[in-house]
Design a protein around this motif. Structure first.
Motif, PDB file in Angstrom:
ATOM      1  N   ARG A 154       0.827  -1.213   0.000  1.00 18.39           N
ATOM      2  CA  ARG A 154       0.000   0.000   0.000  1.00 18.39           C
ATOM      3  C   ARG A 154       0.855   1.253   0.000  1.00 18.39           C
ATOM      4  N   GLU A 155       1.903   1.272   0.804  1.00 19.58           N
ATOM      5  CA  GLU A 155       2.770   2.450   0.863  1.00 19.58           C
ATOM      6  C   GLU A 155       3.500   2.665  -0.465  1.00 19.58           C
ATOM      7  N   VAL A 156       3.954   1.590  -1.080  1.00 23.20           N
ATOM      8  CA  VAL A 156       4.614   1.709  -2.386  1.00 23.20           C
ATOM      9  C   VAL A 156       3.645   2.278  -3.411  1.00 23.20           C
ATOM     10  N   ALA A 157       2.407   1.796  -3.410  1.00 21.84           N
ATOM     11  CA  ALA A 157       1.401   2.298  -4.349  1.00 21.84           C
ATOM     12  C   ALA A 157       1.109   3.772  -4.095  1.00 21.84           C
ATOM     13  N   ASP A 158       1.090   4.171  -2.826  1.00 17.89           N
ATOM     14  CA  ASP A 158       0.830   5.580  -2.494  1.00 17.89           C
ATOM     15  C   ASP A 158       1.970   6.478  -2.974  1.00 17.89           C
ATOM     16  N   VAL A 159       3.206   6.020  -2.783  1.00 13.81           N
ATOM     17  CA  VAL A 159       4.351   6.797  -3.279  1.00 13.81           C
ATOM     18  C   VAL A 159       4.273   6.920  -4.795  1.00 13.81           C
ATOM     19  N   ALA A 160       3.985   5.820  -5.473  1.00 12.10           N
ATOM     20  CA  ALA A 160       3.892   5.841  -6.933  1.00 12.10           C
ATOM     21  C   ALA A 160       2.805   6.794  -7.398  1.00 12.10           C
ATOM     22  N   ALA A 161       1.648   6.743  -6.747  1.00 10.53           N
ATOM     23  CA  ALA A 161       0.531   7.590  -7.159  1.00 10.53           C
ATOM     24  C   ALA A 161       0.827   9.067  -6.928  1.00 10.53           C
ATOM     25  N   THR A 162       1.412   9.386  -5.775  1.00  9.14           N
ATOM     26  CA  THR A 162       1.712  10.793  -5.471  1.00  9.14           C
ATOM     27  C   THR A 162       2.794  11.324  -6.393  1.00  9.14           C
ATOM     28  N   PHE A 163       3.842  10.532  -6.579  1.00  8.56           N
ATOM     29  CA  PHE A 163       4.915  10.928  -7.491  1.00  8.56           C
ATOM     30  C   PHE A 163       4.364  11.172  -8.894  1.00  8.56           C
ATOM     31  N   GLN A 164       3.530  10.269  -9.382  1.00  9.64           N
ATOM     32  CA  GLN A 164       2.990  10.416 -10.735  1.00  9.64           C
ATOM     33  C   GLN A 164       2.103  11.648 -10.846  1.00  9.64           C
ATOM     34  N   ARG A 165       1.301  11.922  -9.825  1.00 12.00           N
ATOM     35  CA  ARG A 165       0.450  13.116  -9.861  1.00 12.00           C
ATOM     36  C   ARG A 165       1.291  14.383  -9.993  1.00 12.00           C
ATOM     37  N   VAL A 166       2.373  14.476  -9.219  1.00  8.94           N
ATOM     38  CA  VAL A 166       3.217  15.677  -9.249  1.00  8.94           C
ATOM     39  C   VAL A 166       3.883  15.834 -10.609  1.00  8.94           C
ATOM     40  N   VAL A 167       4.392  14.746 -11.177  1.00  8.76           N
ATOM     41  CA  VAL A 167       5.050  14.815 -12.481  1.00  8.76           C
ATOM     42  C   VAL A 167       4.055  15.231 -13.562  1.00  8.76           C
ATOM     43  N   VAL A 168       2.906  14.586 -13.611  1.00  9.70           N
ATOM     44  CA  VAL A 168       1.908  14.883 -14.643  1.00  9.70           C
ATOM     45  C   VAL A 168       1.434  16.329 -14.531  1.00  9.70           C
ATOM     46  N   THR A 169       1.202  16.783 -13.312  1.00  7.03           N
ATOM     47  CA  THR A 169       0.760  18.168 -13.119  1.00  7.03           C
ATOM     48  C   THR A 169       1.808  19.152 -13.622  1.00  7.03           C
ATOM     49  N   ALA A 170       3.075  18.894 -13.310  1.00  2.00           N
ATOM     50  CA  ALA A 170       4.146  19.785 -13.768  1.00  2.00           C
ATOM     51  C   ALA A 170       4.220  19.818 -15.291  1.00  2.00           C
ATOM     52  N   LEU A 171       4.127  18.660 -15.924  1.00  2.00           N
ATOM     53  CA  LEU A 171       4.201  18.599 -17.383  1.00  2.00           C
ATOM     54  C   LEU A 171       3.049  19.353 -18.035  1.00  2.00           C
ATOM     55  N   LEU A 172       1.840  19.113 -17.553  1.00  2.00           N
ATOM     56  CA  LEU A 172       0.670  19.725 -18.192  1.00  2.00           C
ATOM     57  C   LEU A 172       0.549  21.208 -17.874  1.00  2.00           C
ATOM     58  N   ASP A 173       0.940  21.617 -16.674  1.00  2.00           N
ATOM     59  CA  ASP A 173       0.892  23.051 -16.351  1.00  2.00           C
ATOM     60  C   ASP A 173       1.762  23.844 -17.313  1.00  2.00           C
ATOM     61  N   ARG A 174       3.002  23.372 -17.547  1.00  2.00           N
ATOM     62  CA  ARG A 174       3.898  24.092 -18.452  1.00  2.00           C
ATOM     63  C   ARG A 174       3.371  24.040 -19.893  1.00  2.00           C
ATOM     64  N   LEU A 175       2.847  22.897 -20.279  1.00  2.00           N
ATOM     65  CA  LEU A 175       2.345  22.741 -21.644  1.00  2.00           C
ATOM     66  C   LEU A 175       1.205  23.711 -21.923  1.00  2.00           C
ATOM     67  N   PHE A 176       0.249  23.791 -21.029  1.00  2.00           N
ATOM     68  CA  PHE A 176      -0.893  24.675 -21.260  1.00  2.00           C
ATOM     69  C   PHE A 176      -0.529  26.146 -21.048  1.00  2.00           C
ATOM     70  N   ASP A 177       0.446  26.422 -20.166  1.00  2.00           N
ATOM     71  CA  ASP A 177       0.952  27.796 -20.043  1.00  2.00           C
ATOM     72  C   ASP A 177       1.555  28.255 -21.370  1.00  2.00           C
ATOM     73  N   ALA A 178       2.356  27.380 -21.984  1.00  2.00           N
ATOM     74  CA  ALA A 178       2.977  27.715 -23.267  1.00  2.00           C
ATOM     75  C   ALA A 178       1.928  27.879 -24.356  1.00  2.00           C
ATOM     76  N   ALA A 179       0.899  27.047 -24.344  1.00  2.00           N
ATOM     77  CA  ALA A 179      -0.166  27.151 -25.349  1.00  2.00           C
ATOM     78  C   ALA A 179      -0.858  28.495 -25.272  1.00  2.00           C
ATOM     79  N   ARG A 180      -1.106  28.967 -24.047  1.00  2.00           N
ATOM     80  CA  ARG A 180      -1.730  30.296 -23.896  1.00  2.00           C
ATOM     81  C   ARG A 180      -0.783  31.393 -24.367  1.00  2.00           C
ATOM     82  N   ARG A 181       0.474  31.292 -23.977  1.00  2.00           N
ATOM     83  CA  ARG A 181       1.438  32.349 -24.290  1.00  2.00           C
ATOM     84  C   ARG A 181       1.632  32.507 -25.789  1.00  2.00           C
ATOM     85  N   TYR A 182       1.648  31.387 -26.509  1.00  2.00           N
ATOM     86  CA  TYR A 182       1.925  31.431 -27.949  1.00  2.00           C
ATOM     87  C   TYR A 182       0.670  31.251 -28.794  1.00  2.00           C
TER      88      TYR A 182
END
Length: 312
Positions: free
Chosen positions: A211-239
């Protein structure tokens, strides 16, 4: 993967030696599956770089010899151009201008495509690529290599808010790329270190539970995906992009694909992804990028050499 799994990552010397063993058979199989012979080829496209120079040299040497023997033009392709063109191969020409995130084990970069075949770098990672971070976190958790698929699978059963992990927002230019503003850059080293510290503290009282391993994986993945998409959509608005896309091995991630579609629908912005088969490194995307250059008459010279740090 079976060759490199015991080492926890790609070993360059082993990779290039295996390339030598496999390349003739791979090409023969490709021609056989395509019901084609050497006389049917109009040109040969090859990845010039960037990447592991030993592996690149095997491909470039083979392609030069094959092009000379078959008397067809040779086209040199940038690896990341191939990933971007995988979107066109899958979906047809994109509405332009388009902002494309190329995210893989070795690269995490944003590109602006205003004209077909022309790519302007907007930002990049300053340390680990997203795929590298997945592999390193998987190793910390004892999940093996490659890390992306197994973390993606375990994350589905974990709590993505179970632990506190940091996000990184850069506001200053990178001294190694002063021509870029820098606020769209990525950084995953702090996140990786935070996971390392958390795991070490937890392991002081024993191994992590499933359970703890799954929680680490899920939290880590959420942070990575959020960072990727935030920058992507920020760039889409800017350009003022008319479309956005994600390509590269990490584009196969289930959460990334789902959240991209959701955000695109919410903002009424067309989003594009390659198929799972075209997400990881493949010859079709290199052929697609090569075809575009061939049509423009941008051919490679006979003295073409591999370039491990080739710029796009």
């Amino acid at each position: 993967m079976s060759i490199h799994r015991e080492w926890g990552g790609v070993v360059p010397e082993l990779a290039s030696r295996q390339h030598i063993r496999d390349i003739c058979g791979v090409v023969d199989r490709a021609l056989e599956d395509g019901h084609a012979g050497w006389s049917d080829l109009g040109a040969i496209a090859v990845t010039q770089g960037p990447g592991l120079v030993g592996s690149l040299l095997v491909g470039v040497s083979f392609a030069k010899a094959a092009a000379a023997a078959a008397n067809v033009p040779l086209v040199a392709v940038h690896h990341l151009a191939g990933h971007i063109e995988s979107l066109v191969l899958q979906n047809g020409e994109l509405p332009l201008p388009s902002v494309v995130l190329v995210v893989s084990g070795g690269h995490t970069s944003l590109y602006l495509v205003e004209t077909p075949g022309r790519y302007q770098l907007l930002s990049r990672t300053r340390d680990d690529a997203a795929g590298e971070a997945y592999d390193k976190v998987a190793k910390l958790l004892g999940l093996g290599y490659p890390g992306g698929p197994v973390i993606d699978r375990l994350a589905r059963s974990g709590n993505d808010r179970a632990i506190a992990l940091p996000t990184t927002r850069l506001t200053h230019a990178d001294r190694n790329a002063p021509e870029l503003k820098g606020d769209l850059d990525f950084s995953f080293s702090g996140l990786k270190t935070a996971v390392l510290r958390y795991v070490k503290v937890k392991q002081e009282t024993g191994p992590l539970s499933e359970r703890e391993v799954a929680d680490v994986a899920a939290t880590f993945q959420r942070v990575v995906v959020t960072a990727l998409l935030d920058r992507l959509f920020d760039a889409a608005r800017r350009y003022q992009a008319k479309s956005i896309g994600i390509a590269g091995g990490v584009s196969a991630n289930s959460r990334l694909r789902a959240e991209l579609q959701e955000r695109g629908e919410r903002r009424e912005l067309p989003v594009f992804l390659p198929s799972l088969a075209l997400s990881t490194d493949n010859a079709a995307m290199i052929a697609a990028a090569g075809l575009r250059k061939l049509q423009e008459g941008r051919l490679a010279p006979a003295d073409l050499n591999a370039d491990a740090a080739l710029a796009l």
